[in-house]
Design a protein around this motif. Structure first.
Motif, PDB file in Angstrom:
ATOM      1  N   GLN A   1      95.920 -31.177 -19.745  1.00 25.05           N
ATOM      2  CA  GLN A   1      95.919 -29.732 -19.540  1.00 25.05           C
ATOM      3  C   GLN A   1      94.968 -29.381 -18.401  1.00 25.05           C
ATOM      4  OE1 GLN A   1      97.898 -27.405 -21.395  1.00 25.05           O
ATOM      5  NE2 GLN A   1      98.826 -29.386 -21.899  1.00 25.05           N
ATOM      6  N   TRP A   2      95.431 -28.455 -17.550  1.00 28.60           N
ATOM      7  CA  TRP A   2      94.637 -28.011 -16.408  1.00 28.60           C
ATOM      8  C   TRP A   2      93.811 -26.776 -16.763  1.00 28.60           C
ATOM      9  CZ3 TRP A   2      94.013 -30.514 -11.901  1.00 28.60           C
ATOM     10  CH2 TRP A   2      94.972 -31.454 -11.505  1.00 28.60           C
ATOM     11  N   GLN A   3      92.695 -26.632 -16.082  1.00 27.20           N
ATOM     12  CA  GLN A   3      91.881 -25.424 -16.178  1.00 27.20           C
ATOM     13  C   GLN A   3      91.266 -25.155 -14.809  1.00 27.20           C
ATOM     14  OE1 GLN A   3      88.435 -25.671 -18.687  1.00 27.20           O
ATOM     15  NE2 GLN A   3      87.889 -23.516 -18.423  1.00 27.20           N
ATOM     16  N   LYS A   4      91.451 -23.942 -14.315  1.00 25.37           N
ATOM     17  CA  LYS A   4      90.786 -23.531 -13.080  1.00 25.37           C
ATOM     18  C   LYS A   4      89.385 -23.054 -13.431  1.00 25.37           C
ATOM     19  CE  LYS A   4      91.068 -20.459  -9.072  1.00 25.37           C
ATOM     20  NZ  LYS A   4      91.840 -19.389  -8.384  1.00 25.37           N
ATOM     21  N   LEU A   5      88.379 -23.674 -12.833  1.00 30.70           N
ATOM     22  CA  LEU A   5      87.004 -23.328 -13.160  1.00 30.70           C
ATOM     23  C   LEU A   5      86.593 -22.026 -12.475  1.00 30.70           C
ATOM     24  CD1 LEU A   5      85.211 -26.800 -12.992  1.00 30.70           C
ATOM     25  CD2 LEU A   5      86.438 -25.737 -14.892  1.00 30.70           C
ATOM     26  N   GLU A   6      85.846 -21.224 -13.198  1.00 33.16           N
ATOM     27  CA  GLU A   6      85.267 -20.007 -12.633  1.00 33.16           C
ATOM     28  C   GLU A   6      83.931 -20.389 -12.010  1.00 33.16           C
ATOM     29  OE1 GLU A   6      86.764 -17.130 -12.395  1.00 33.16           O
ATOM     30  OE2 GLU A   6      88.528 -17.901 -13.462  1.00 33.16           O
ATOM     31  N   THR A   7      83.882 -20.414 -10.709  1.00 34.32           N
ATOM     32  CA  THR A   7      82.704 -20.946 -10.029  1.00 34.32           C
ATOM     33  C   THR A   7      81.804 -19.833  -9.497  1.00 34.32           C
ATOM     34  OG1 THR A   7      83.779 -21.086  -7.860  1.00 34.32           O
ATOM     35  CG2 THR A   7      84.069 -22.946  -9.357  1.00 34.32           C
ATOM     36  N   LYS A   8      80.538 -20.205  -9.286  1.00 37.40           N
ATOM     37  CA  LYS A   8      79.562 -19.303  -8.679  1.00 37.40           C
ATOM     38  C   LYS A   8      79.158 -19.867  -7.324  1.00 37.40           C
ATOM     39  CE  LYS A   8      77.232 -19.995 -12.410  1.00 37.40           C
ATOM     40  NZ  LYS A   8      76.184 -20.079 -13.456  1.00 37.40           N
ATOM     41  N   GLY A   9      78.559 -19.025  -6.507  1.00 38.82           N
ATOM     42  CA  GLY A   9      78.166 -19.464  -5.178  1.00 38.82           C
ATOM     43  C   GLY A   9      79.317 -19.375  -4.190  1.00 38.82           C
TER      44      GLY A   9
ATOM     45  N   SER B   1      77.837 -28.186  -8.797  1.00 38.11           N
ATOM     46  CA  SER B   1      77.230 -28.609 -10.052  1.00 38.11           C
ATOM     47  C   SER B   1      78.196 -28.325 -11.195  1.00 38.11           C
ATOM     48  CB  SER B   1      75.910 -27.862 -10.283  1.00 38.11           C
ATOM     49  OG  SER B   1      75.466 -28.056 -11.611  1.00 38.11           O
ATOM     50  N   LEU B   2      78.599 -29.370 -11.898  1.00 40.78           N
ATOM     51  CA  LEU B   2      79.557 -29.184 -12.989  1.00 40.78           C
ATOM     52  C   LEU B   2      78.895 -28.521 -14.192  1.00 40.78           C
ATOM     53  CD1 LEU B   2      81.355 -32.609 -12.640  1.00 40.78           C
ATOM     54  CD2 LEU B   2      82.299 -30.365 -12.088  1.00 40.78           C
ATOM     55  N   SER B   3      77.604 -28.762 -14.390  1.00 43.53           N
ATOM     56  CA  SER B   3      76.925 -28.149 -15.527  1.00 43.53           C
ATOM     57  C   SER B   3      76.700 -26.661 -15.313  1.00 43.53           C
ATOM     58  CB  SER B   3      75.592 -28.848 -15.796  1.00 43.53           C
ATOM     59  OG  SER B   3      74.756 -28.784 -14.660  1.00 43.53           O
ATOM     60  N   GLU B   4      76.352 -26.268 -14.078  1.00 47.49           N
ATOM     61  CA  GLU B   4      76.106 -24.862 -13.765  1.00 47.49           C
ATOM     62  C   GLU B   4      77.336 -24.168 -13.201  1.00 47.49           C
ATOM     63  OE1 GLU B   4      73.288 -23.347 -14.464  1.00 47.49           O
ATOM     64  OE2 GLU B   4      72.394 -25.219 -15.210  1.00 47.49           O
ATOM     65  N   GLN B   5      78.358 -24.970 -12.841  1.00 44.81           N
ATOM     66  CA  GLN B   5      79.575 -24.470 -12.175  1.00 44.81           C
ATOM     67  C   GLN B   5      79.197 -23.599 -10.976  1.00 44.81           C
ATOM     68  OE1 GLN B   5      82.742 -23.079 -14.690  1.00 44.81           O
ATOM     69  NE2 GLN B   5      82.708 -24.938 -15.902  1.00 44.81           N
ATOM     70  N   ASN B   6      78.318 -24.171 -10.154  1.00 50.52           N
ATOM     71  CA  ASN B   6      77.760 -23.428  -9.033  1.00 50.52           C
ATOM     72  C   ASN B   6      77.804 -24.276  -7.769  1.00 50.52           C
ATOM     73  OD1 ASN B   6      76.078 -21.193  -7.896  1.00 50.52           O
ATOM     74  ND2 ASN B   6      74.679 -22.910  -7.539  1.00 50.52           N
ATOM     75  N   TRP B   7      78.207 -23.640  -6.643  1.00 50.35           N
ATOM     76  CA  TRP B   7      78.184 -24.293  -5.336  1.00 50.35           C
ATOM     77  C   TRP B   7      76.828 -24.066  -4.662  1.00 50.35           C
ATOM     78  CZ3 TRP B   7      81.678 -27.573  -3.448  1.00 50.35           C
ATOM     79  CH2 TRP B   7      82.987 -27.539  -3.934  1.00 50.35           C
TER      80      TRP B   7
END
Length: 313
Positions: free
Chosen positions: A99-107, A149-155
């Protein structure tokens, strides 16, 4: 498997490789955009198309990247392009449920294609690639490093020191321990044969001083880490022709050797934009490499999936 180039390939367990996306004839995106390839002992691999009916399935694309988190069994896909559309999304594929999921990213996420992406300590390291410029300017090449960062979901962009490579795309990058090896690529009209090593603990680039017979300038080649931590480079485009030569780097001594001339790898048609994936060493000491797809840069796209023994290199 339909003929394609510019796809992404990742080893997901000891014998299985996932092939994602790619572009075929007439610049059409591959319809069988997610394939599971099983590497056996024969000279050819078997594959299974994985259904993409999932509503969260990402758009088909070319020039994207993929990396696997082996502990959590998740594959991450980033970037790419389709026509004049560019992507900066991070898509996560659960390898258990598919199953796919588009991550909601920050930065600020970079828009990139034909870049490299490597997994290290729960982060994705994206280097170089092509980025879009407003028409009528030509698209540009990058030489910056972005980290997700996968833990923070931040660029974020780290502070990097040392001998930074010139802007490029179509290069290759492989990680061995805390060192990231970046080879070749191009930024028209320049084609590169240089090798850079990024120390991921110091965030310091060094241009490697190598010895031996190494690869000529090229782009759209493939590179992967063999089970004994040597680096195998195969194929690519010189600016004039597609290539079918291959070389091995011994990272400890930074010495290149050419793959022996009677290797079955060199009997394959010259190709660009293909993938090269190696499997872990089995109990009997054997290991395989898988070459998939690519094109001849003259309108032909390959649909082959060739398994070769590492001992034949």
């Amino acid at each position: 498997m339909s003929g394609r180039w510019g796809h992404a390939a990742c080893l997901v367990d000891d014998q299985n490789v996932l092939i994602l996306g790619g572009e075929g004839p007439s610049k059409r995106m591959a319809k069988d955009s997610l394939l599971r390839v099983t590497v056996g002992e024969s000279s050819n691999a078997s594959f299974t198309a994985i259904s993409s009916e999932d509503a969260m399935c990402p758009e088909r694309r070319v020039g994207h990247s993929a990396a696997v988190d082996p502990d959590n069994q998740v594959l991450y896909m980033f970037g790419g392009s389709k026509g004049k559309k560019w992507y900066s999304d991070v898509q996560a594929l659960d390898l258990s449920s598919c199953q796919w999921q588009k991550l909601e990213t920050k930065g600020v996420a970079p828009s990139r294609a034909y870049h490299s992406c490597s997994f290290f300590r729960q982060e994705l390291l994206v280097f170089g690639g092509i980025f879009p410029n407003p028409d009528p300017e030509p698209d540009g090449s990058a030489n910056d490093l972005y980290i997700f960062s996968l833990s923070e979901q931040n660029w974020y962009k780290p502070v990097v020191t040392g001998d930074t490579p010139l802007p490029r795309s179509g290069h290759s990058a492989c990680r061995i321990g805390h060192h990231l090896y970046i080879l070749g690529g191009w930024d028209y009209p320049l084609f590169f044969d240089d090798l850079f090593v990024l120390d991921l603990e110091l965030m310091d680039f060094k241009r490697a001083v190598t010895s031996g017979q190494g690869p000529s300038p090229r782009t759209w080649h493939a590179m992967d880490v063999l089970p004994d931590d040597r680096l195998l480079v195969y194929g690519g485009y010189s600016g004039d022709v597609a290539l079918n030569d291959a070389f091995i780097l011994h990272p400890g001594s930074l010495t290149w050797t050419a793959v022996k001339t009677d290797s079955p790898l060199l009997a394959l048609p010259a190709r660009v934009g293909h993938s090269l994936t190696s499997t872990p060493e089995a109990e009997d000491g054997s290991a395989q490499i898988l070459v998939c797809g690519g094109g001849d840069n003259d309108g032909k796209f390959f649909s082959d999936m060739i398994v070769l023994n590492c001992e034949d290199l």
